[in-house]
Design a protein around this motif. Structure first.
Motif, mmCIF file in Angstrom:
data_model
loop_
_atom_site.group_PDB
_atom_site.id
_atom_site.type_symbol
_atom_site.label_atom_id
_atom_site.label_comp_id
_atom_site.label_asym_id
_atom_site.label_seq_id
_atom_site.Cartn_x
_atom_site.Cartn_y
_atom_site.Cartn_z
ATOM 1 N N ASP A 152 0.859 -1.180 0.000
ATOM 2 C CA ASP A 152 0.000 0.000 0.000
ATOM 3 C C ASP A 152 0.899 1.235 0.000
ATOM 4 O O ASP A 152 2.129 1.117 -0.070
ATOM 5 N N ILE A 153 0.305 2.400 0.108
ATOM 6 C CA ILE A 153 1.071 3.632 -0.014
ATOM 7 C C ILE A 153 2.143 3.752 1.064
ATOM 8 O O ILE A 153 3.170 4.393 0.844
ATOM 9 N N SER A 154 1.971 3.099 2.194
ATOM 10 C CA SER A 154 3.012 3.141 3.223
ATOM 11 C C SER A 154 4.280 2.398 2.774
ATOM 12 O O SER A 154 5.344 2.572 3.371
ATOM 13 N N ARG A 212 1.532 6.590 -6.360
ATOM 14 C CA ARG A 212 0.674 7.392 -5.474
ATOM 15 C C ARG A 212 -0.767 7.416 -5.978
ATOM 16 O O ARG A 212 -1.708 7.210 -5.223
ATOM 17 N N SER A 213 -0.937 7.651 -7.248
ATOM 18 C CA SER A 213 -2.268 7.766 -7.838
ATOM 19 C C SER A 213 -2.966 6.414 -7.962
ATOM 20 O O SER A 213 -4.109 6.251 -7.536
ATOM 21 N N ALA A 246 -3.875 4.648 -4.705
ATOM 22 C CA ALA A 246 -4.976 5.361 -4.044
ATOM 23 C C ALA A 246 -6.327 5.067 -4.687
ATOM 24 O O ALA A 246 -7.324 4.870 -3.989
ATOM 25 N N ASP A 247 -6.366 4.999 -6.021
ATOM 26 C CA ASP A 247 -7.666 4.784 -6.686
ATOM 27 C C ASP A 247 -7.958 3.314 -6.970
ATOM 28 O O ASP A 247 -8.993 2.975 -7.534
#
Length: 149
Positions: free
Chosen positions: A7-9, A43-44, A47-48
């Motif tokens: 995930d983003i982390s 990032r994008s 997230a989506d």
């Protein structure tokens, strides 16, 4: 070995692996602009939900990675929903190859796409990886071309 979704982390780890993959596949160190473009993509898309990235671990040590980009195309007889998934960034560090890691990554990602009712899953294969993908049910797509200029 186990597979874990990123995930983003995990952005720093994702970027380090992406750079390693690009160096291995293209034989060159990506410049700053390409690094930034890849970071913005993660990032994008994370997230989506349009990208699922995974790491394969041997204990607590990552030994491989992979991703699947979820897309839409115009519906057709061979893909009535128009939903498709592009398998990408499948990479296992050399010391861990030929031990089932890449197969596990591909199976995990294709099962995720199938669970999302995505009927069309495709990829680009290096000559070294083509036998692996064939063994997992992928077949060449004759008639595909790419603009090179």
């Amino acid at each position: 070995m186990n597979i874990r979704e990123a995930d983003i982390s995990d952005l720093e780890q994702l970027m380090a692996w992406r750079i390693e993959v690009l160096e291995a596949v293209f034989g060159t160190v990506p410049d700053h602009a390409l690094r930034q473009a890849n970071e913005q993509y993660y990032r994008s898309a994370l997230a989506d939900g349009s990208h699922i990235a995974v790491f394969a671990y041997d204990g607590d040590r990552p030994i491989g990675c992979g991703g699947i980009c979820l897309q839409s195309e115009m519906p057709s007889p061979d893909n009535p929903t128009g939903r498709c998934a592009y398998l990408m960034n499948i990479y296992v560090r050399p010391a861990h190859r030929h031990q089932g890691c890449a197969s596990a990554i591909v199976r995990y990602l294709t099962q995720k796409a199938q669970a999302l009712s995505i009927p069309k899953i495709y990829l680009e294969a290096t000559p070294m990886a083509a036998p692996l993908y064939s063994s997992l049910g992928f077949a060449p797509l004759p008639g595909i071309m790419k603009l090179t200029q």
